[in-house]
Scaffold this active site. Structure first.
Site, PDB file in Angstrom:
ATOM      1  N   SER A  43       1.129   3.606  11.103  1.00  0.00           N
ATOM      2  CA  SER A  43       0.342   3.644  12.160  1.00  0.00           C
ATOM      3  C   SER A  43      -1.089   4.074  11.986  1.00  0.00           C
ATOM      4  CB  SER A  43       1.234   4.569  13.250  1.00  0.00           C
ATOM      5  OG  SER A  43       0.677   4.660  14.539  1.00  0.00           O
ATOM      6  N   LYS A  56      -1.199  -0.568  17.542  1.00  0.00           N
ATOM      7  CA  LYS A  56      -0.540   0.543  16.802  1.00  0.00           C
ATOM      8  C   LYS A  56       0.389   1.368  17.781  1.00  0.00           C
ATOM      9  CE  LYS A  56      -2.136   0.029  12.346  1.00  0.00           C
ATOM     10  NZ  LYS A  56      -1.531  -0.082  11.520  1.00  0.00           N
TER      11      LYS A  56
HETATM   12  P1  NAP Z   1      -6.382  -3.097   3.785  1.00  0.00           P
HETATM   13  O1  NAP Z   1      -6.439  -2.478   2.008  1.00  0.00           O
HETATM   14  O2  NAP Z   1      -7.116  -4.120   4.140  1.00  0.00           O
HETATM   15  O3  NAP Z   1      -4.763  -3.243   3.810  1.00  0.00           O
HETATM   16  C1  NAP Z   1      -4.214  -4.409   4.753  1.00  0.00           C
HETATM   17  C2  NAP Z   1      -3.271  -5.032   3.624  1.00  0.00           C
HETATM   18  O4  NAP Z   1      -2.750  -5.887   4.615  1.00  0.00           O
HETATM   19  C3  NAP Z   1      -3.857  -6.004   2.740  1.00  0.00           C
HETATM   20  O5  NAP Z   1      -3.520  -6.095   1.425  1.00  0.00           O
HETATM   21  C4  NAP Z   1      -4.015  -7.351   3.358  1.00  0.00           C
HETATM   22  O6  NAP Z   1      -3.860  -8.480   2.442  1.00  0.00           O
HETATM   23  C5  NAP Z   1      -2.631  -7.244   4.272  1.00  0.00           C
HETATM   24  N1  NAP Z   1      -2.522  -8.221   5.335  1.00  0.00           N
HETATM   25  C6  NAP Z   1      -3.548  -8.414   6.272  1.00  0.00           C
HETATM   26  N2  NAP Z   1      -3.104  -9.361   7.455  1.00  0.00           N
HETATM   27  C7  NAP Z   1      -1.819  -9.790   6.884  1.00  0.00           C
HETATM   28  C8  NAP Z   1      -0.970 -10.781   7.291  1.00  0.00           C
HETATM   29  N3  NAP Z   1      -1.354 -11.337   8.365  1.00  0.00           N
HETATM   30  N4  NAP Z   1       0.230 -10.942   6.662  1.00  0.00           N
HETATM   31  C9  NAP Z   1       0.529 -10.213   5.505  1.00  0.00           C
HETATM   32  N5  NAP Z   1      -0.369  -9.207   5.053  1.00  0.00           N
HETATM   33  C10 NAP Z   1      -1.522  -9.060   5.569  1.00  0.00           C
HETATM   34  O7  NAP Z   1      -6.496  -1.712   4.340  1.00  0.00           O
HETATM   35  P2  NAP Z   1      -6.324  -0.078   4.516  1.00  0.00           P
HETATM   36  O8  NAP Z   1      -7.519   0.557   5.089  1.00  0.00           O
HETATM   37  O9  NAP Z   1      -5.650   0.316   3.101  1.00  0.00           O
HETATM   38  O10 NAP Z   1      -5.267  -0.032   5.583  1.00  0.00           O
HETATM   39  C11 NAP Z   1      -3.685  -0.142   5.439  1.00  0.00           C
HETATM   40  C12 NAP Z   1      -3.003   0.539   6.507  1.00  0.00           C
HETATM   41  O11 NAP Z   1      -3.403   1.790   6.642  1.00  0.00           O
HETATM   42  C13 NAP Z   1      -3.019  -0.546   7.808  1.00  0.00           C
HETATM   43  O12 NAP Z   1      -1.779  -0.560   8.397  1.00  0.00           O
HETATM   44  C14 NAP Z   1      -4.009   0.428   8.643  1.00  0.00           C
HETATM   45  O13 NAP Z   1      -3.953   0.035   9.965  1.00  0.00           O
HETATM   46  C15 NAP Z   1      -3.602   1.868   8.197  1.00  0.00           C
HETATM   47  N6  NAP Z   1      -4.539   2.760   8.456  1.00  0.00           N
HETATM   48  C16 NAP Z   1      -5.824   2.910   7.420  1.00  0.00           C
HETATM   49  C17 NAP Z   1      -6.616   4.046   7.418  1.00  0.00           C
HETATM   50  C18 NAP Z   1      -7.738   4.157   6.728  1.00  0.00           C
HETATM   51  O14 NAP Z   1      -8.502   5.287   6.650  1.00  0.00           O
HETATM   52  N7  NAP Z   1      -7.988   3.072   5.903  1.00  0.00           N
HETATM   53  C19 NAP Z   1      -6.509   5.017   8.607  1.00  0.00           C
HETATM   54  C20 NAP Z   1      -5.186   4.889   9.610  1.00  0.00           C
HETATM   55  C21 NAP Z   1      -4.407   3.850   9.390  1.00  0.00           C
HETATM   56  P3  NAP Z   1      -4.383 -10.057   2.606  1.00  0.00           P
HETATM   57  O15 NAP Z   1      -5.726  -9.802   3.197  1.00  0.00           O
HETATM   58  O16 NAP Z   1      -4.115 -10.377   1.053  1.00  0.00           O
HETATM   59  O17 NAP Z   1      -3.228 -10.487   3.545  1.00  0.00           O
END
Ligand code: NAP
Length: 278
Positions: free
Chosen positions: A148, A166
């Site tokens: 989330s 979310k």
């Molecule tokens: P990220 O590296 O962009 O991770 C997202 C992943 O989801 C990517 O590997 C992407 O790969 C995949 N993805 C996107 N669309 C998709 C689809 N339609 N079907 C299948 N796979 C898909 O970003 P992140 O920042 O590490 O975030 C990861 C998670 O943590 C997310 O749920 C985000 O909301 C959550 N989050 C992150 C933060 C933060 O500080 N970064 C904070 C709070 C929550 P492809 O593009 O190759 O599909």
């Protein structure tokens, strides 16, 4: 400190963990922490090349790995990947729903398609994954971890689409905890705070110098790491959490306690006061 300073290397030996969006960022960090405690890993995402790179990193940690592209918006594709993962690694014990999309946009500027895409990837994609994994989770009395975000319970400028998606994910998690508790299936969410060196941070905190200022504004005075979130995921999947279901575990260094306005002012170089007034 690493996960193996606390959890044994064979804690989840013989268990399969399926991670949607496992090819990068926080989700790959979660997968690596599961690999470090002996689990086999199945990962999916839209880009096979990215998955292949992640699979190589996981194999280097000693894990058996299955990596195949599937868009979480495509239920049939996801179901097929999960069945092939089972044939290779055995049934899923832990499902991590981490695939998500995000970009900053005001509600008056975002297109209906942009809003829909985020809800379809985050919310519908999480339901698709849980529904497709259900027969395997039923077999293993497994557990689900939804990824989330603070946007689920606190309003943020430029994040109406993510907040809606979310918040839906967290309510889905609670409903599944109720509906699937009778099968011994647990469901929980992790709400990460600002995690360093991730796509999310690069997109949501583009202002110059934002990273250091944001770290200083977190009560624990630092950004999180992917291992901070990986460790929480392993705990939630472990026998130590066997009576924990239907909960959102916030791992954000206390960031949410100070409100989203401070975040927006630092991260975006603007904030609520930048909106037009009449
Ligand atoms: P990220 O590296 O962009 O991770 C997202 C992943 O989801 C990517 O590997 C992407 O790969 C995949 N993805 C996107 N669309 C998709 C689809 N339609 N079907 C299948 N796979 C898909 O970003 P992140 O920042 O590490 O975030 C990861 C998670 O943590 C997310 O749920 C985000 O909301 C959550 N989050 C992150 C933060 C933060 O500080 N970064 C904070 C709070 C929550 P492809 O593009 O190759 O599909």
């Amino acid at each position: 400190m690493t996960i193996n300073d606390v959890f044994p290397k064979d804690l989840l030996r013989g268990k399969t963990v399926f991670v949607t969006g496992g090819g990068s960022g926080i989700n790959l960090g979660i997968a690596k922490n599961f690999a470090a405690v002996g689990a086999s890993l199945a990962i999916c995402g839209r880009t096979q090349e990215r998955l292949d790179g992640a699979a190589a990193e996981l194999r280097a940690l000693g894990a058996s790995v299955f990596a195949e592209a599937a868009d979480v918006r495509d239920y049939a594709a996801l179901e097929g990947v999960m069945q092939r993962a089972k044939a290779t690694l055995g049934p899923i014990h832990v499902l991590v729903c981490g695939a998500a999309g995000n970009f900053p946009a005001t509600a008056e500027a975002i297109t209906p398609n942009g809003f829909k895409a985020v809800v379809e990837i985050d919310l519908l994609g999480s339901f698709h994954a849980a529904r497709a994994a259900f027969p395997q989770l039923n077999e293993t009395r497994g557990s689900i971890i939804f990824i989330s975000a603070g946007q689920a319970f606190q309003a943020y400028p430029y994040q109406a689409h993510v907040g809606a998606a979310k918040a839906g994910v967290d309510m889905l998690m609670k409903d599944l905890a109720v509906d699937w508790g009778k099968y011994g299936i647990r469901a929980n969410s992790i709400a990460p705070g600002p995690i360093d060196d991730t796509e999310g941070m690069r997109r949501l905190a583009p202002a110059e110098g934002a990273k250091a200022k944001l770290a200083a504004a977190v009560p624990l005075r630092r950004l999180g790491t992917v291992d901070d979130i990986g460790a929480v995921a392993v705990f939630l999947a472990s026998p130590l959490a066997s009576y924990v279901t239907g909960t959102v575990l916030v791992a954000d260094g206390g960031q949410n306690l100070l409100g989203s306005g401070l975040w927006a002012a630092i991260a975006m170089g603007g904030g609520p006061s930048d909106s037009p007034r009449r």
